[in-house]
Write a protein that holds these residues in place. Structure first.
Motif, short mmCIF file in Angstrom:
data_model
loop_
_atom_site.label_atom_id
_atom_site.label_comp_id
_atom_site.label_asym_id
_atom_site.label_seq_id
_atom_site.Cartn_x
_atom_site.Cartn_y
_atom_site.Cartn_z
N ARG A 20 0.74 -1.13 0.01
CA ARG A 20 0.11 -0.03 0.10
C ARG A 20 0.81 1.13 0.05
NH1 ARG A 20 -4.17 1.50 5.13
NH2 ARG A 20 -4.91 3.25 4.21
N ARG A 23 2.53 1.81 -3.22
CA ARG A 23 1.60 2.42 -4.26
C ARG A 23 1.36 3.79 -4.23
NH1 ARG A 23 -4.33 1.25 -2.78
NH2 ARG A 23 -3.60 2.74 -1.07
N ASN A 24 1.30 4.29 -2.84
CA ASN A 24 1.02 5.61 -2.34
C ASN A 24 2.19 6.58 -3.01
OD1 ASN A 24 -1.35 5.15 -1.79
ND2 ASN A 24 -1.12 5.01 0.55
N TRP A 27 2.34 6.81 -6.71
CA TRP A 27 1.31 8.06 -7.09
C TRP A 27 1.79 9.18 -6.79
CZ3 TRP A 27 -1.71 12.02 -5.23
CH2 TRP A 27 -2.81 12.31 -5.90
N ILE A 54 6.05 7.39 5.17
CA ILE A 54 4.92 6.85 4.34
C ILE A 54 4.90 5.51 4.68
CG2 ILE A 54 3.71 6.42 2.00
CD1 ILE A 54 5.11 9.17 1.21
N TYR A 58 1.26 3.56 6.36
CA TYR A 58 0.28 2.78 5.37
C TYR A 58 0.81 1.30 5.32
CZ TYR A 58 -1.25 7.18 3.65
OH TYR A 58 -2.03 8.57 3.62
N LEU A 84 -0.18 13.90 1.09
CA LEU A 84 -0.94 12.86 1.64
C LEU A 84 -2.56 13.09 1.54
CD1 LEU A 84 1.11 12.22 4.97
CD2 LEU A 84 1.20 10.93 2.74
N LEU A 87 -3.53 12.56 -1.86
CA LEU A 87 -3.86 10.94 -1.90
C LEU A 87 -5.11 10.47 -1.56
CD1 LEU A 87 -0.78 9.10 -0.14
CD2 LEU A 87 -1.36 8.70 -2.56
N HIS A 88 -5.78 11.13 -0.47
CA HIS A 88 -7.03 10.69 -0.07
C HIS A 88 -8.21 11.46 -0.45
CE1 HIS A 88 -5.71 8.33 3.40
NE2 HIS A 88 -4.72 8.83 3.31
N GLY A 91 -6.47 10.11 -4.91
CA GLY A 91 -5.52 9.21 -5.28
C GLY A 91 -5.96 7.99 -4.87
N GLU A 93 -6.22 6.60 -2.21
CA GLU A 93 -6.53 6.33 -0.73
C GLU A 93 -8.10 6.82 -0.71
OE1 GLU A 93 -5.64 4.79 2.03
OE2 GLU A 93 -3.80 4.28 0.87
#
Length: 520
Positions: A20, A23-24, A27, A54, A58, A84, A87-88, A91, A93
């Protein structure tokens, strides 16, 4: 946003699936741009230490509920928060129709994270295609997913009625005391969400009793595996002005943190002691008051041995009679084996104690439950109650002198008489102690000397420790000093009482008695 990234093949080449965190990281590096600085507009290349943070968030096997990252200023805390956040928002997440928030103590601070995130969006054609910045409202909106981010500040009228799935608490170290209404409102609003995530990125708070310090200490104790913490700080015992020490609190030192500028700050702090506290707090990320207190936290804690009994020695005291609904302090001291044993007592009205805790941002209610703070019945400090305690103490101990500020003593004296003190006893035991430079300066000098030489034992009493952390000294043109309540960041009544107790005690040079005005 599902574009492929060449980084995905790297994980596969290692014979394992992409985590995870990987992946983040991929991204962020593919879609985000550096929002400002010398590399503005370039694709992001996360540093190893940023990647580690990170991964900690995660790839936590327990699943992270709260992540705390604390390091010195200008290490791109807010920029990392913006990555971050995105990301949410849009992205991998992102959750459809979710609410995201950032929280700061001022509108200006709240605007910083939004501004950086908006810059990142505008510099990336991919992000700008799916995210709409709303500058006036300090919002970012992803229409495809229905996700909305808002920047909030403690100055906003309310933060209730929200349902956040992701929160960034920016510079939480600016919160003084153990409570923040904005923090509590957001954190308690996550109950309806599955696996909410809060990110706290900040330099350290100045004192142990501040909210961020409490959260860090609890996380460091490892009570909850869902809480991660990374604390980059310089040890108190290290030389604060050398590069090796600076690097411990600043992972970006010599990279995007300008080493020349930071070393210049260190040189300024070394040359000008008045700037050292600020330097230690903001650059070395130590728990140090930016405004120089009378006694440093480390020095105060070095005298934290449990005080011995003072039943069989001469005792001297200081009584700080504050307003009837305020903190009242009595500090008694007696010398055992060459060390002053410090026994403080504090009172507040029982009614409205929780409200006062919120107003002062100090855990008075907790200290009462722990037996560290006494409460008087009603909504005010009844001087009859104080007088009865003083009568009991004088019967139990060999109290020679109690120094007091004359301001409220005229209201206490009738109750002392009613409690059983005689006029002669009051005149003999109670001595007026001025709060100006003339009386305070020699007493402060003696107290400072005893602390520096480790000749006091105060047991780290939390209320007295709070007063010590808040106490700031004012100096007149002649170099005389006094404790200044109007310049201090919080209540200092306990330190005033301790200083008066030291002033009431006989000096080492008996041939030079202290000047006192006896109460008649």
């Amino acid at each position: 946003m599902t574009r492929k990234s060449p980084n995905r093949s790297k994980a596969r080449s290692l014979g394992r699936p992409e985590t995870r965190a990987e992946r983040n990281i991929r991204w962020i590096e593919e879609f985000c741009r550096i929002p400002e600085g010398r590399d503005v507009g370039k694709p992001v290349r996360l540093r190893p230490w940023q990647r580690d943070e990170i991964r900690k968030i995660y790839d936590n096997p327990a699943g992270t509920r709260r992540a705390i990252l604390s390091f010195g200023r200008k290490n791109a805390k807010t920029t990392l928060s913006a990555f971050l956040l995105l990301l949410h928002l849009c992205g991998p997440e992102a959750r459809p129709n979710s609410q995201l928030f950032s929280a700061a103590q001022s509108r200006d601070q709240a605007a910083l994270l939004f501004a950086l995130a908006a810059k990142i969006v505008r510099m990336s054609p991919d992000l700008l295609g799916v995210v709409t910045p709303r500058d006036t409202a300090k919002q970012l909106y992803c229409s495809d997913l229905g996700t909305l981010y808002r920047a909030l500040s403690a100055e906003a009228s309310t933060a209730y009625g929200l349902s956040p799935v992701f929160i960034v608490h920016d510079e939480l170290g600016q919160v003084k005391g153990p409570r923040s209404e904005l923090y509590e409102a957001l954190e308690t609003a996550t109950g309806a969400q599955d696996s909410p995530l809060s990110i706290i990125i900040s330099t350290q708070a100045p004192t142990d009793s501040d909210l961020l310090s409490l959260l860090i200490d609890d996380a460091m104790a490892g009570h909850d595996p869902r809480v991660t913490v990374s604390l980059y700080t310089a040890p108190q015992e290290d030389d604060p002005f050398v590069e090796a020490t600076i690097r411990k609190a600043n992972p970006a030192f010599g990279d995007f943190l300008n080493a020349t500028e930071v070393l210049a700050m260190a040189a300024d702090a070394k040359r000008m002691p008045s700037r050292e506290s600020e330097y230690r707090n903001l650059v070395l990320n130590q728990r140090v008051e930016a405004a120089s207190p009378f006694v440093s936290r480390a020095l105060w804690q070095s005298c934290g041995a449990d005080p011995l009994s003072i039943e069989d020695v001469e005792v001297y005291g200081g009584l700080d009679l504050s307003a009837v609904n305020d903190l009242t302090a009595l500090v008694l001291i007696g010398k055992v084996s060459g060390v002053w044993q410090v026994h403080p007592t504090f009172w507040l009205p029982r009614d409205g104690l929780a409200d006062k805790s919120r107003t002062d941002r100090v855990p008075y209610d907790l200290w009462e439950r722990q037996g560290q703070l006494c409460t008087a019945p009603g909504r005010s400090i009844d001087y009859e109650f104080v007088a009865s305690i003083l009568r009991e103490q004088c019967r139990a101990l060999d109290i020679r002198k109690i120094a007091f500020d004359r301001w409220n003593f005229k209201h206490l004296k009738p109750w002392l008489l009613q409690a059983g003190f005689t006029e002669d006893e009051i005149a003999e035991r109670f001595v007026e102690f001025g709060q100006g430079f003339q009386s305070m300066s020699p007493a402060l000098r003696d107290l400072e000397s005893e602390i520096l030489n480790g000749r006091i034992a105060h047991g780290n009493h939390p209320v007295l420790a709070m007063c010590a952390a808040n106490a700031v000294v004012q100096t007149d043109p002649s170099g005389n000093r006094k404790l200044a309540k109007n310049k201090s960041s919080g209540r200092i009544d306990g330190m005033v009482a301790l200083t008066m107790a030291m002033g009431a005690a006989p000096s080492e040079d008996e041939s030079a008695p202290r000047p006192f005005i006896t109460f008649l």
